[in-house]
Design a protein around this motif. Structure first.
Motif, PDB file in Angstrom:
ATOM      1  N   ASP A 132      23.226 -11.122  11.749  1.00  0.00           N
ATOM      2  CA  ASP A 132      23.524 -12.277  10.905  1.00  0.00           C
ATOM      3  C   ASP A 132      25.024 -12.423  10.655  1.00  0.00           C
ATOM      4  N   GLU A 133      25.752 -11.305  10.554  1.00  0.00           N
ATOM      5  CA  GLU A 133      27.219 -11.390  10.443  1.00  0.00           C
ATOM      6  C   GLU A 133      27.802 -12.031  11.693  1.00  0.00           C
ATOM      7  N   GLY A 134      27.307 -11.622  12.863  1.00  0.00           N
ATOM      8  CA  GLY A 134      27.799 -12.196  14.122  1.00  0.00           C
ATOM      9  C   GLY A 134      27.556 -13.693  14.207  1.00  0.00           C
ATOM     10  N   ARG A 135      26.426 -14.159  13.655  1.00  0.00           N
ATOM     11  CA  ARG A 135      26.101 -15.591  13.640  1.00  0.00           C
ATOM     12  C   ARG A 135      26.785 -16.314  12.489  1.00  0.00           C
ATOM     13  N   GLN A 136      27.439 -15.529  11.618  1.00  0.00           N
ATOM     14  CA  GLN A 136      28.079 -16.055  10.410  1.00  0.00           C
ATOM     15  C   GLN A 136      27.067 -16.793   9.535  1.00  0.00           C
ATOM     16  N   ASP A 137      25.882 -16.209   9.441  1.00  0.00           N
ATOM     17  CA  ASP A 137      24.838 -16.718   8.555  1.00  0.00           C
ATOM     18  C   ASP A 137      24.918 -15.902   7.269  1.00  0.00           C
ATOM     19  N   TRP A 138      25.830 -16.304   6.404  1.00  0.00           N
ATOM     20  CA  TRP A 138      26.188 -15.502   5.234  1.00  0.00           C
ATOM     21  C   TRP A 138      25.048 -15.370   4.232  1.00  0.00           C
ATOM     22  N   ASP A 139      24.221 -16.381   4.093  1.00  0.00           N
ATOM     23  CA  ASP A 139      23.103 -16.274   3.163  1.00  0.00           C
ATOM     24  C   ASP A 139      22.132 -15.176   3.609  1.00  0.00           C
ATOM     25  N   ASP A 140      21.870 -15.107   4.903  1.00  0.00           N
ATOM     26  CA  ASP A 140      20.974 -14.062   5.408  1.00  0.00           C
ATOM     27  C   ASP A 140      21.608 -12.676   5.274  1.00  0.00           C
ATOM     28  N   VAL A 141      22.920 -12.564   5.502  1.00  0.00           N
ATOM     29  CA  VAL A 141      23.575 -11.263   5.318  1.00  0.00           C
ATOM     30  C   VAL A 141      23.470 -10.842   3.865  1.00  0.00           C
ATOM     31  N   LEU A 142      23.761 -11.756   2.953  1.00  0.00           N
ATOM     32  CA  LEU A 142      23.683 -11.430   1.526  1.00  0.00           C
ATOM     33  C   LEU A 142      22.281 -11.006   1.112  1.00  0.00           C
ATOM     34  N   ALA A 143      21.278 -11.538   1.775  1.00  0.00           N
ATOM     35  CA  ALA A 143      19.893 -11.203   1.425  1.00  0.00           C
ATOM     36  C   ALA A 143      19.548  -9.757   1.754  1.00  0.00           C
ATOM     37  N   THR A 144      20.379  -9.069   2.536  1.00  0.00           N
ATOM     38  CA  THR A 144      20.104  -7.664   2.863  1.00  0.00           C
ATOM     39  C   THR A 144      20.516  -6.724   1.735  1.00  0.00           C
ATOM     40  N   PHE A 145      21.250  -7.226   0.761  1.00  0.00           N
ATOM     41  CA  PHE A 145      21.722  -6.433  -0.384  1.00  0.00           C
ATOM     42  C   PHE A 145      21.059  -6.923  -1.679  1.00  0.00           C
ATOM     43  N   PRO A 146      20.759  -6.024  -2.627  1.00  0.00           N
ATOM     44  CA  PRO A 146      20.459  -6.511  -3.967  1.00  0.00           C
ATOM     45  C   PRO A 146      21.752  -6.949  -4.669  1.00  0.00           C
ATOM     46  N   HIS A 147      22.863  -6.295  -4.304  1.00  0.00           N
ATOM     47  CA  HIS A 147      24.183  -6.627  -4.843  1.00  0.00           C
ATOM     48  C   HIS A 147      25.200  -6.373  -3.726  1.00  0.00           C
ATOM     49  N   PRO A 148      25.805  -7.430  -3.146  1.00  0.00           N
ATOM     50  CA  PRO A 148      26.731  -7.253  -2.028  1.00  0.00           C
ATOM     51  C   PRO A 148      27.932  -6.390  -2.404  1.00  0.00           C
ATOM     52  N   TYR A 149      28.253  -5.433  -1.529  1.00  0.00           N
ATOM     53  CA  TYR A 149      29.335  -4.495  -1.824  1.00  0.00           C
ATOM     54  C   TYR A 149      29.885  -3.945  -0.515  1.00  0.00           C
ATOM     55  N   TYR A 150      31.143  -4.254  -0.232  1.00  0.00           N
ATOM     56  CA  TYR A 150      31.824  -3.774   0.977  1.00  0.00           C
ATOM     57  C   TYR A 150      33.020  -2.927   0.577  1.00  0.00           C
ATOM     58  N   GLU A 151      33.222  -1.822   1.272  1.00  0.00           N
ATOM     59  CA  GLU A 151      34.424  -0.999   1.132  1.00  0.00           C
ATOM     60  C   GLU A 151      35.119  -0.978   2.486  1.00  0.00           C
ATOM     61  N   LEU A 152      36.394  -1.373   2.511  1.00  0.00           N
ATOM     62  CA  LEU A 152      37.201  -1.310   3.733  1.00  0.00           C
ATOM     63  C   LEU A 152      38.220  -0.198   3.529  1.00  0.00           C
ATOM     64  N   VAL A 153      37.937   0.945   4.107  1.00  0.00           N
ATOM     65  CA  VAL A 153      38.748   2.125   3.849  1.00  0.00           C
ATOM     66  C   VAL A 153      40.160   1.957   4.415  1.00  0.00           C
ATOM     67  N   ALA A 154      40.301   1.323   5.558  1.00  0.00           N
ATOM     68  CA  ALA A 154      41.633   1.174   6.175  1.00  0.00           C
ATOM     69  C   ALA A 154      42.601   0.397   5.293  1.00  0.00           C
ATOM     70  N   THR A 155      42.091  -0.551   4.535  1.00  0.00           N
ATOM     71  CA  THR A 155      42.948  -1.345   3.649  1.00  0.00           C
ATOM     72  C   THR A 155      42.780  -0.949   2.183  1.00  0.00           C
ATOM     73  N   MET A 156      41.896   0.031   1.939  1.00  0.00           N
ATOM     74  CA  MET A 156      41.627   0.542   0.585  1.00  0.00           C
ATOM     75  C   MET A 156      41.200  -0.578  -0.364  1.00  0.00           C
ATOM     76  N   THR A 157      40.362  -1.489   0.151  1.00  0.00           N
ATOM     77  CA  THR A 157      39.881  -2.607  -0.658  1.00  0.00           C
ATOM     78  C   THR A 157      38.367  -2.542  -0.823  1.00  0.00           C
ATOM     79  N   VAL A 158      37.912  -3.071  -1.941  1.00  0.00           N
ATOM     80  CA  VAL A 158      36.492  -3.189  -2.243  1.00  0.00           C
ATOM     81  C   VAL A 158      36.200  -4.655  -2.525  1.00  0.00           C
ATOM     82  N   HIS A 159      35.118  -5.139  -1.955  1.00  0.00           N
ATOM     83  CA  HIS A 159      34.641  -6.504  -2.214  1.00  0.00           C
ATOM     84  C   HIS A 159      33.284  -6.337  -2.888  1.00  0.00           C
TER      85      HIS A 159
END
Length: 178
Positions: free
Chosen positions: A20-47
């Motif tokens: 779903d990320e590859g298709r950029q279907d963001w609603d479907d990607v969000l549905a895989t989480f109860p609460h969306p949470y990304y950590e990008l270690v290389a940039t030391m950022t949290v979304h």
């Protein structure tokens, strides 16, 4: 280690998430989480949360509208699915102050999809080498041409800004009990 049915369910959820990320279907990607949470270690950022994650996607897909990935391997651990993949894209828009180069990148990455005790996906933690990506994006520029120097300076400033204010959630870790 979880049983085979749990591992298969986790793997399906992660593969659906990636697809779903590859298709950029963001609603479907969000549905895989109860609460969306990304950590990008290389940039030391949290979304953290839907708005922050959508902002991250807007920024990265604005910079790399054709961004895609190619899975190399997938592994299971007691609480995660670990995916190694190639991330690819063409730099068509600004990214954190780095002006677009029109250059392509292909960077090897890994992502840990972490599950809680109830088998909810609680985090996607991504590791990559941003210098490899940056080097590839700069590769097509003639650095001997003084006309390109202002661009390079802006790009270096943008690169330095990434990770300049590390998220404390990535710094304040607790050692495991081994």
């Amino acid at each position: 280690m979880p049983d085979a049915d749990t591992l298969r369910a986790r793997e399906k959820l992660v593969l659906d998430h990636i697809h779903d990320e590859g298709r950029q279907d963001w609603d479907d990607v969000l549905a895989t989480f109860p609460h969306p949470y990304y950590e990008l270690v290389a940039t030391m950022t949290v979304h953290d949360g839907e708005a922050a994650v959508r902002g991250y996607w807007d920024a990265t897909r604005g910079a790399f509208p054709d961004q895609d990935h190619e899975i190399i391997s997938l592994r299971h651990s007691a609480d995660a699915v670990i995916v190694e993949f190639w991330l690819m894209g063409t730099h068509r828009g600004p990214l954190n102050g780095i002006p677009p180069t029109g250059g392509r990148f292909r960077v090897r990455m890994s992502a840990y999809f972490i599950f809680d005790e109830e088998e909810n996906l609680v985090s996607e933690r991504v590791y990559f080498d941003r210098l490899t990506m940056f080097t590839q994006l700069l590769g097509g520029l003639n650095l001997r041409n003084p006309r390109n120097w202002p661009w390079v300076i802006r790009a270096l400033r943008g690169m330095a800004a990434m990770g300049a204010n590390p998220d404390p959630r990535l710094l304040n870790t607790t050692p495991p009990e081994l």
